[in-house]
Design a protein around this motif. Structure first.
Motif, short mmCIF file in Angstrom:
data_model
loop_
_atom_site.label_atom_id
_atom_site.label_comp_id
_atom_site.label_asym_id
_atom_site.label_seq_id
_atom_site.Cartn_x
_atom_site.Cartn_y
_atom_site.Cartn_z
N GLN A 192 75.89 87.49 22.06
CA GLN A 192 76.11 86.71 20.83
C GLN A 192 75.60 87.51 19.63
N ILE A 193 74.43 88.11 19.81
CA ILE A 193 73.86 88.93 18.74
C ILE A 193 74.71 90.17 18.49
N LEU A 194 75.16 90.82 19.58
CA LEU A 194 75.95 92.05 19.41
C LEU A 194 77.29 91.76 18.73
N ILE A 195 77.89 90.61 19.00
CA ILE A 195 79.14 90.25 18.32
C ILE A 195 78.89 90.10 16.82
N GLN A 196 77.72 89.59 16.46
CA GLN A 196 77.37 89.50 15.04
C GLN A 196 77.08 90.87 14.46
N GLU A 197 76.30 91.67 15.20
CA GLU A 197 75.81 92.94 14.68
C GLU A 197 76.85 94.06 14.76
N LYS A 198 77.71 94.02 15.77
CA LYS A 198 78.76 95.03 16.03
C LYS A 198 78.20 96.37 16.51
N GLU A 199 76.87 96.50 16.53
CA GLU A 199 76.27 97.80 16.84
C GLU A 199 74.91 97.60 17.50
N TYR A 200 74.58 98.51 18.43
CA TYR A 200 73.24 98.50 18.99
C TYR A 200 72.80 99.93 19.28
N GLY A 201 71.49 100.09 19.54
CA GLY A 201 70.94 101.42 19.72
C GLY A 201 70.61 101.74 21.17
N ILE A 242 83.39 84.00 25.15
CA ILE A 242 84.79 84.15 24.73
C ILE A 242 85.02 83.39 23.44
N LYS A 243 84.50 82.18 23.35
CA LYS A 243 84.65 81.36 22.14
C LYS A 243 83.96 82.01 20.94
N VAL A 244 82.77 82.58 21.18
CA VAL A 244 82.05 83.27 20.09
C VAL A 244 82.88 84.42 19.54
N SER A 245 83.51 85.18 20.45
CA SER A 245 84.35 86.30 20.03
C SER A 245 85.55 85.81 19.23
N ILE A 246 86.19 84.73 19.69
CA ILE A 246 87.35 84.19 18.98
C ILE A 246 86.95 83.69 17.59
N ASN A 247 85.80 83.03 17.51
CA ASN A 247 85.33 82.55 16.21
C ASN A 247 85.03 83.68 15.24
N GLU A 248 84.53 84.82 15.77
CA GLU A 248 84.16 85.95 14.92
C GLU A 248 85.35 86.81 14.57
N PHE A 249 86.22 87.08 15.54
CA PHE A 249 87.30 88.05 15.33
C PHE A 249 88.71 87.44 15.35
N GLY A 250 88.82 86.23 15.86
CA GLY A 250 90.13 85.62 16.00
C GLY A 250 90.78 85.90 17.34
N TYR A 251 90.12 86.68 18.18
CA TYR A 251 90.63 87.01 19.51
C TYR A 251 89.45 87.48 20.37
N VAL A 252 89.71 87.68 21.66
CA VAL A 252 88.65 88.15 22.56
C VAL A 252 88.68 89.67 22.55
N ILE A 253 87.65 90.26 21.98
CA ILE A 253 87.62 91.72 21.85
C ILE A 253 87.48 92.37 23.22
N ASP A 254 87.92 93.62 23.32
CA ASP A 254 87.88 94.33 24.61
C ASP A 254 86.46 94.41 25.17
N TYR A 255 85.48 94.53 24.29
CA TYR A 255 84.09 94.61 24.74
C TYR A 255 83.71 93.38 25.56
N VAL A 256 84.05 92.20 25.06
CA VAL A 256 83.72 90.95 25.76
C VAL A 256 84.50 90.85 27.06
N GLN A 257 85.77 91.22 27.05
CA GLN A 257 86.56 91.21 28.28
C GLN A 257 85.95 92.12 29.33
N TYR A 258 85.59 93.33 28.91
CA TYR A 258 85.03 94.31 29.85
C TYR A 258 83.70 93.81 30.41
N LEU A 259 82.87 93.26 29.55
CA LEU A 259 81.57 92.74 29.96
C LEU A 259 81.72 91.66 31.03
N ILE A 260 82.62 90.72 30.81
CA ILE A 260 82.78 89.60 31.75
C ILE A 260 83.29 90.09 33.09
N ILE A 261 84.32 90.95 33.09
CA ILE A 261 84.86 91.44 34.35
C ILE A 261 83.84 92.33 35.07
#
Length: 453
Positions: A192-201, A242-261
């Motif tokens: 949830q934080i990474l979807i907001q931040e878009k970046e991590y170290g 998935i809902k957090v991604s849709i709310n932020e970007f309008g779709y499920v970003i590849d990062y979230v898809q990859y993470l879940i699978i």
């Protein structure tokens, strides 16, 4: 105070000292720069007494709290609230794990160099019952120190141990651990934080040591025997992210898809796959499989195919995605020519080599009338079938049927090179070639190296 370390504690008296001591002995001065918040999760061993021992020893640096239910999300949320308002960073370490001596200094240096990055993670290494590097440590092989999740969508992160954040991003009620989840609550919050931040170290020089217990009684292992490890995780974990991604970007970003699978593969581990039949009744299992189908609707097939799974698992997921839970037959993405025969054992006997080999279970299910034989110097060599292997199942559904899969053969000493051939439906398919001379050289060289040492 630079660092506040939040550590939930549950029946960890065997390991707790080691975890705490790894923080006390940091190269960064502990008394000046670090506080530890220990939250006892209603332990029934000596964990609470150990916490209080360290409280008495370091009253200015250690806080101890006790909650009445073993809920790790509640424990971490209590720990966050107890962090000093003067702390700059909050880190999370589990009570049976530990960190390398230079970790906190390296984390501090990272945040000083990257003032716009608010979250950073450590590479993870297993210890105790299992040794080695975590599968996601490939992210640290490159020289990059920051990850943009929209560009490096396969650089996923989901483990809370070894995560450090600037305290400011946890100073609001939105970023808390979900108490309704007893598993994956950490992955949900982190992402949830990474979807907001878009970046991590990536903190390359620090190390987080993740204990794999010999007795398999960690919270992770115990969670498989709880009902909310199934439908509830899909609903409150995967689908919520998935809902957090849709709310932020309008779709499920590849990062979230990859993470879940990537994370979903745990369901297919042999030691976990059949526990569902002990935990859930028929209607509960049906609900779980239906919810799994709902999750897969948001996952592109290309993301599934990119995973480092066995092919039959990918085929299962894609078939479920396309056809629903009542599908008749797995969609097959592989070819017979992709099959391999793997030699699992071989030995030299007077006048010949004796080998034992199996078909790999990646792409093809052998039929009753199929036949495996060996060709060497255009001569057909005899194969002796030892026994059939069991079917491969996913949740009691046969996904690979391996008739005549384990074979025994006697190879003349002159036949150092030969090929396995699969005969099916009147056609012969050359599967793979074997060079026993190379295997012999490898064995000899291995012994020479051993004696040299």
């Amino acid at each position: 105070m630079l660092f506040s370390i939040v550590m939930p504690v549950y029946n960890a008296d065997t390991y707790l000292n080691e975890a705490i001591e790894s923080i006390l002995k940091q190269s960064l001065d502990f008394k000046k720069n670090v506080e530890i918040i220990l939250i006892d999760n209603n332990s029934d061993d000596n964990s609470f007494e150990i916490c209080n021992y360290y409280l008495r020893k370091y009253p200015n640096n250690i806080k101890v709290r006790k909650i009445e239910e073993p809920n790790v999300s509640v424990a971490r949320n209590v720990g966050i609230k107890e962090c000093s308002k003067f702390s700059s960073f909050i880190g999370f370490i589990d009570s049976d794990d530990k960190i390398s001596k230079n970790t906190l200094r390296e984390v501090y240096n990272f945040f000083e160099r990257n003032i716009k990055v608010n979250i950073a993670v450590l590479p993870i290494y297993y210890f105790d019952a299992r040794k080695g590097s975590h599968g996601l440590n490939y992210r640290f092989e490159d020289k990059i120190h920051t990850v943009n999740i929209l560009e490096k969508y396969n650089f996923v992160h989901y483990h809370i141990g070894g995560v450090f954040v600037r305290k400011s991003i946890l100073d609001n009620k939105k970023n808390i651990f979900n108490p309704n989840l007893s598993f994956w609550e950490d992955a949900l919050l982190i992402n949830q934080i990474l979807i907001q931040e878009k970046e991590y170290g990536l903190v390359h020089k620090g190390k987080y040591f993740y204990r794999k217990r010999k007795n398999n009684n960690s919270l992770v292992d115990i969670a498989w025997y709880k009902k909310d490890r199934y439908t509830n995780l899909l609903q409150e974990g995967y689908l919520k992210l998935i809902k957090v991604s849709i709310n932020e970007f309008g779709y499920v970003i590849d990062y979230v898809q990859y993470l879940i699978i990537y994370h979903m593969k745990l369901y297919f581990f042999k030691k976990y796959n059949n526990i569902i039949y002990q935990v859930l009744n028929n209607s509960e299992r049906l609900e779980f499989f239906s919810k799994l189908y709902d999750v897969l609707e948001y996952i592109d097939e290309k993301i599934i195919l990119e995973q480092n799974f066995k092919m039959y698992i990918k085929e299962y997921l894609i078939t479920l995605k396309r056809q629903g839970i009542e599908f008749d037959k797995l969609i097959n993405f592989g070819e017979i020519t992709d099959e391999k025969v793997i030699i699992v054992k071989w030995k030299f006997t007077k006048g010949y080599y004796e080998i034992f080999a199996i078909l790999s279970n990646e792409y093809y299910s052998t039929n009753k009338n199929d036949h495996i034989f060996i060709i060497s110097r255009n001569k057909k060599l005899r194969i002796i079938y030892e026994r059939d292997l069991k079917e491969l199942k996913i949740w009691n559904r046969i996904v690979r049927e391996r008739n005549n899969s384990l074979v025994k053969a006697k190879i003349p000493i002159y036949a150092l090179k030969f090929s396995f051939v699969l005969s099916t439906n009147g056609k012969n398919f050359y599967i793979n070639e074997v060079n026993l001379l190379n295997k012999l050289l490898d064995k000899v060289l291995g012994k020479l190296i051993f004696f040299k040492k």
